[in-house]
Design a protein around this motif. Structure first.
Motif, PDB file in Angstrom:
ATOM      1  N   ALA A 104      38.081  30.400  50.883  1.00  0.00           N
ATOM      2  CA  ALA A 104      37.044  31.401  50.590  1.00  0.00           C
ATOM      3  C   ALA A 104      37.615  32.804  50.732  1.00  0.00           C
ATOM      4  N   ALA A 105      38.443  33.000  51.762  1.00  0.00           N
ATOM      5  CA  ALA A 105      39.034  34.322  51.980  1.00  0.00           C
ATOM      6  C   ALA A 105      39.843  34.762  50.770  1.00  0.00           C
ATOM      7  N   MET A 106      40.666  33.818  50.259  1.00  0.00           N
ATOM      8  CA  MET A 106      41.493  34.168  49.096  1.00  0.00           C
ATOM      9  C   MET A 106      40.630  34.471  47.874  1.00  0.00           C
ATOM     10  N   ILE A 107      39.534  33.715  47.710  1.00  0.00           N
ATOM     11  CA  ILE A 107      38.670  33.971  46.544  1.00  0.00           C
ATOM     12  C   ILE A 107      38.006  35.352  46.660  1.00  0.00           C
ATOM     13  N   TYR A 108      37.483  35.662  47.863  1.00  0.00           N
ATOM     14  CA  TYR A 108      36.876  36.989  48.056  1.00  0.00           C
ATOM     15  C   TYR A 108      37.898  38.090  47.787  1.00  0.00           C
ATOM     16  N   TRP A 109      39.089  37.884  48.317  1.00  0.00           N
ATOM     17  CA  TRP A 109      40.135  38.906  48.147  1.00  0.00           C
ATOM     18  C   TRP A 109      40.434  39.108  46.662  1.00  0.00           C
ATOM     19  N   ALA A 110      40.592  37.992  45.947  1.00  0.00           N
ATOM     20  CA  ALA A 110      40.883  38.080  44.511  1.00  0.00           C
ATOM     21  C   ALA A 110      39.769  38.820  43.780  1.00  0.00           C
ATOM     22  N   LEU A 111      38.520  38.518  44.167  1.00  0.00           N
ATOM     23  CA  LEU A 111      37.382  39.189  43.516  1.00  0.00           C
ATOM     24  C   LEU A 111      37.422  40.697  43.737  1.00  0.00           C
ATOM     25  N   THR A 112      37.710  41.107  44.980  1.00  0.00           N
ATOM     26  CA  THR A 112      37.724  42.545  45.245  1.00  0.00           C
ATOM     27  C   THR A 112      38.887  43.224  44.533  1.00  0.00           C
ATOM     28  N   ILE A 113      40.002  42.478  44.382  1.00  0.00           N
ATOM     29  CA  ILE A 113      41.120  43.073  43.636  1.00  0.00           C
ATOM     30  C   ILE A 113      40.700  43.312  42.188  1.00  0.00           C
ATOM     31  N   VAL A 114      39.951  42.365  41.621  1.00  0.00           N
ATOM     32  CA  VAL A 114      39.452  42.551  40.254  1.00  0.00           C
ATOM     33  C   VAL A 114      38.593  43.812  40.185  1.00  0.00           C
ATOM     34  N   LEU A 115      37.695  43.975  41.167  1.00  0.00           N
ATOM     35  CA  LEU A 115      36.831  45.165  41.178  1.00  0.00           C
ATOM     36  C   LEU A 115      37.661  46.440  41.332  1.00  0.00           C
ATOM     37  N   GLU A 116      38.681  46.384  42.190  1.00  0.00           N
ATOM     38  CA  GLU A 116      39.540  47.565  42.385  1.00  0.00           C
ATOM     39  C   GLU A 116      40.233  47.955  41.085  1.00  0.00           C
ATOM     40  N   VAL A 117      40.710  46.926  40.354  1.00  0.00           N
ATOM     41  CA  VAL A 117      41.403  47.205  39.096  1.00  0.00           C
ATOM     42  C   VAL A 117      40.434  47.833  38.087  1.00  0.00           C
ATOM     43  N   ILE A 118      39.211  47.266  38.034  1.00  0.00           N
ATOM     44  CA  ILE A 118      38.219  47.827  37.105  1.00  0.00           C
ATOM     45  C   ILE A 118      37.936  49.285  37.465  1.00  0.00           C
ATOM     46  N   GLN A 119      37.777  49.544  38.764  1.00  0.00           N
ATOM     47  CA  GLN A 119      37.506  50.920  39.210  1.00  0.00           C
ATOM     48  C   GLN A 119      38.648  51.857  38.812  1.00  0.00           C
ATOM     49  N   ALA A 120      39.879  51.392  39.032  1.00  0.00           N
ATOM     50  CA  ALA A 120      41.039  52.222  38.693  1.00  0.00           C
ATOM     51  C   ALA A 120      41.074  52.516  37.188  1.00  0.00           C
ATOM     52  N   ARG A 121      40.749  51.489  36.388  1.00  0.00           N
ATOM     53  CA  ARG A 121      40.714  51.669  34.931  1.00  0.00           C
ATOM     54  C   ARG A 121      39.712  52.749  34.537  1.00  0.00           C
ATOM     55  N   ILE A 122      38.506  52.655  35.122  1.00  0.00           N
ATOM     56  CA  ILE A 122      37.465  53.628  34.765  1.00  0.00           C
ATOM     57  C   ILE A 122      37.884  55.029  35.196  1.00  0.00           C
ATOM     58  N   GLU A 123      38.446  55.140  36.413  1.00  0.00           N
ATOM     59  CA  GLU A 123      38.899  56.455  36.877  1.00  0.00           C
ATOM     60  C   GLU A 123      39.955  57.033  35.932  1.00  0.00           C
ATOM     61  N   GLU A 124      40.859  56.142  35.486  1.00  0.00           N
ATOM     62  CA  GLU A 124      41.930  56.569  34.589  1.00  0.00           C
ATOM     63  C   GLU A 124      41.349  57.096  33.280  1.00  0.00           C
ATOM     64  N   LYS A 125      40.326  56.396  32.803  1.00  0.00           N
ATOM     65  CA  LYS A 125      39.688  56.776  31.536  1.00  0.00           C
ATOM     66  C   LYS A 125      39.095  58.185  31.637  1.00  0.00           C
ATOM     67  N   TYR A 126      38.448  58.462  32.781  1.00  0.00           N
ATOM     68  CA  TYR A 126      37.838  59.782  32.932  1.00  0.00           C
ATOM     69  C   TYR A 126      38.901  60.860  33.120  1.00  0.00           C
ATOM     70  N   LYS A 127      40.033  60.480  33.749  1.00  0.00           N
ATOM     71  CA  LYS A 127      41.109  61.437  33.940  1.00  0.00           C
ATOM     72  C   LYS A 127      41.668  61.874  32.588  1.00  0.00           C
ATOM     73  N   GLN A 128      41.845  60.895  31.683  1.00  0.00           N
ATOM     74  CA  GLN A 128      42.387  61.207  30.363  1.00  0.00           C
ATOM     75  C   GLN A 128      41.464  62.133  29.590  1.00  0.00           C
ATOM     76  N   LYS A 129      40.153  61.913  29.799  1.00  0.00           N
ATOM     77  CA  LYS A 129      39.174  62.658  29.019  1.00  0.00           C
ATOM     78  C   LYS A 129      39.195  64.139  29.369  1.00  0.00           C
ATOM     79  N   SER A 130      39.452  64.424  30.663  1.00  0.00           N
ATOM     80  CA  SER A 130      39.377  65.830  31.043  1.00  0.00           C
ATOM     81  C   SER A 130      40.749  66.489  30.986  1.00  0.00           C
TER      82      SER A 130
END
Lengths: 257, 321
Positions: free
Chosen positions: B295-321
């Motif tokens: 369960a720990a590994m699954i939770y960790w993997a899930l949060t890594i997915v969320l972190e990557v999505i967050q980083a992608r969105i932040e990157e997108k806004y950085k490019q825009k400005s």
């Protein structure tokens, strides 16, 4: 003017487009404006000057009610500005304002900045708004920057965009609140040139500025303020060559040194 | 972060620092005493039977560990930043695996239970979290606007709401909703109760994030919009919120990650999500660690997915400005 409905009725040369009677304003105990009487006619160019803290910016910000006055009356083309008015937005659409800090919308391109007003609140369709935005950007001489974002421009260019953005609303009156104070010295001229051209086109202008050369060249009347009061107002000729009050003389001495 | 342009000597390349570090690490290893672990076993040729080796064995093990540790740091210090990060990540991950391995896990047990953990547990966890994230975001937007409004009722209700739901433990809210509402005549199942509690609690936190984001937009933006004759709703929608979103994203991403993990609290209501299955599947065979680590590994993997999505969105806004 052209295709839009204008909200403020057309004035004749006789009636004032803006008139203030006995206007006073306080910030807490501090009186920022005291008993201001002022009338501005259509096509008139007024320069308001005075030492810092004299109430010039407060006064000009009262004219489109970004600030509220507490006593007296302010009329813009016959419409009184007061706290219970329902259609302040309609009045504001006819009064352009240029700020010291430009206040462009950083998430929109230069072109979108200029299209926003006409498209969103005047109901002008996009292609017309774009056409007009490009025309105004040409008037301020930066059409080539249309697709850039504000932060990619120099201060002087940003301020010219801000002027174009206001002009796109086809205002009756333009207010300038220290438009060159935040600029590097070499960029002041390009903004002043734009304002001079605008003045030549017959725009009614009220400018708070320390640029005395501009005042001498463009103003029909110079209003000198100190401590929230209008100390004196006169034609540039009289104001510079024959100041009446001691405070005016001191101010001119300091600023023209 | 701001990096200065002046390069300082690496601390690891100064003898004084190296000696100080070595002594400190030696003291720590000596205090922790690894004689009876795998490391002691490795040194058996030198120190004899680890359990009998006494002070000498303990010191020898600590010394060897210290030398390995410091040499490792010293070697890594010569690489470029990116390589350093990769090596340290890998080493820490291997240590974590070693930690897990030390429990004598039965892999076949994990393999036999993992399908149920994923089809049932992971699915339910994602299902609860995703709906709660959407609801909490909607609540937060409304709450933030209400909290900034001049309307007395709107402000009172929204500030009461944030105060109450930030003031109570999430677990308590969960029970209040699950046990309390039926007594008032509203029957709620465990899953809707969990979604309600998560949405309301995280909605309250995110209300504050959204409010701060909106307030961080300079006053001049409001003034310029007002001067153009824009009305409040238009300014908020077209001028303020688009600028507030890039500011709001990092803390909101944090909240999403926290919420994902707090969905495990639904296990106390008997919802068959990851945490519940992790606790129950291993119970009969006393294989707790297998299930908990899975369960720990699954939770960790899930949060890594969320972190990557967050980083992608932040990157997108950085490019825009």
């Amino acid at each position: 003017m052209m295709d839009t409905k204008t909200n403020i009725p057309n004035n004749t040369e006789m009636t004032p487009v803006i008139s203030l009677k006995g206007v006073s304003k306080w910030y807490g105990d501090f009186q920022a404006l005291s008993n201001i009487d002022l009338e501005i006619k259509l096509k008139e160019k007024i320069v308001i000057c005075g030492p810092s803290g004299s109430g010039k910016s407060t006064l000009i910000r009262c004219l489109n009610r970004l600030e509220a006055h507490q006593e007296g009356t302010i009329h813009v083309s016959g419409i009184e500005l007061h706290e219970r008015m329902k259609d302040i937005d309609v009045v504001r659409q006819d009064i352009g304002m240029v700020f010291q800090s430009f206040n462009l919308f950083p998430h929109l391109t230069v072109l979108e900045n200029c299209m926003a007003g006409p498209n969103w609140v005047r109901g002008v369709d996009k292609s017309k708004a774009k056409e007009r935005a490009i025309a105004m950007l040409e008037q301020v001489k930066i059409p080539e920057q249309a697709d850039k974002y504000p932060e990619q421009l120099s201060g002087g260019q940003q301020q010219r965009v801000a002027i174009a953005r206001s002009l796109c609303m086809q205002p009756k009156v333009m207010l300038f609140d220290e438009p060159t104070s935040a600029l590097d010295p070499e960029m002041v001229a390009e903004v002043l040139d734009t304002m001079i051209e605008l003045a030549k086109s017959g725009m009614t202008m009220i400018c708070v500025t320390h640029e005395m050369g501009f005042a001498r060249q463009v103003a029909d009347r110079i209003v000198f303020m100190a401590d929230g009061e209008i100390v004196e107002q006169n034609s540039p000729e009289e104001f510079f060559n024959n100041p009446q009050h001691e405070r005016t003389k001191v101010f001119l001495d300091q600023i023209l040194k | 972060m701001f990096v200065d342009t002046v390069i300082e000597d690496k601390a690891l390349h100064k003898p004084a620092f190296l000696i100080g570090l070595s002594l400190t690490v030696l003291a720590i290893f000596f205090a922790l005493n690894f004689t009876n672990s795998l490391f002691g076993e490795f040194l058996r040729p030198v120190i004899g039977d680890p359990t009998e080796s006494g002070f000498f064995g303990r010191f020898a093990v600590s010394l060897v560990l210290t030398i390995i540790f410091v040499l490792n740091l010293f070697a890594i210090s010569f690489f470029k930043l990116k390589v350093q990060v990769a090596i340290v990540w890998l080493e820490l991950f291997l240590l974590f695996l070693a930690f897990a391995y030390s429990f004598d896990l039965k892999m076949s047990f994990i393999q036999s239970r993992i399908p149920l953990m994923i089809t049932r547990g992971l699915f339910t966890t994602i299902y609860i979290s995703a709906i709660s994230i959407v609801l909490a975001t909607v609540i937060a937007i409304i709450g933030a606007i209400a909290k900034l409004s001049n309307n007395g009722f709107a402000y009172a209700i929204s500030s009461f709401y944030t105060s109450l739901f930030r003031g109570l433990p999430l677990l308590l809210q969960l029970f209040l909703i699950y046990k309390g509402l039926p007594q008032l005549g509203f029957m709620v199942d465990a899953v809707p109760a969990a979604i309600t509690a998560l949405s309301l609690c995280y909605g309250a936190y995110m209300t504050e994030i959204f409010r701060a984001g909106i307030q961080s937009i300079p006053r001049g933006q409001w003034e310029a919009s007002r001067a153009l004759g824009f009305k409040f709703n238009l300014i908020l929608r077209k001028i303020i919120l688009p600028q507030a979103v890039p500011i709001i994203i990092p803390p909101t991403g944090n909240q999403f990650i926290a919420m994902l993990k707090d969905s495990s609290l639904a296990s106390v209501l008997g919802v068959w999500e990851l945490m519940y299955l992790a606790r129950t599947l291993g119970q009969r065979d006393f294989r707790h660690m297998e299930m908990l680590l899975t369960a720990a590994m699954i939770y960790w993997a899930l949060t890594i997915v969320l972190e990557v999505i967050q980083a992608r969105i932040e990157e997108k806004y950085k490019q825009k400005s």
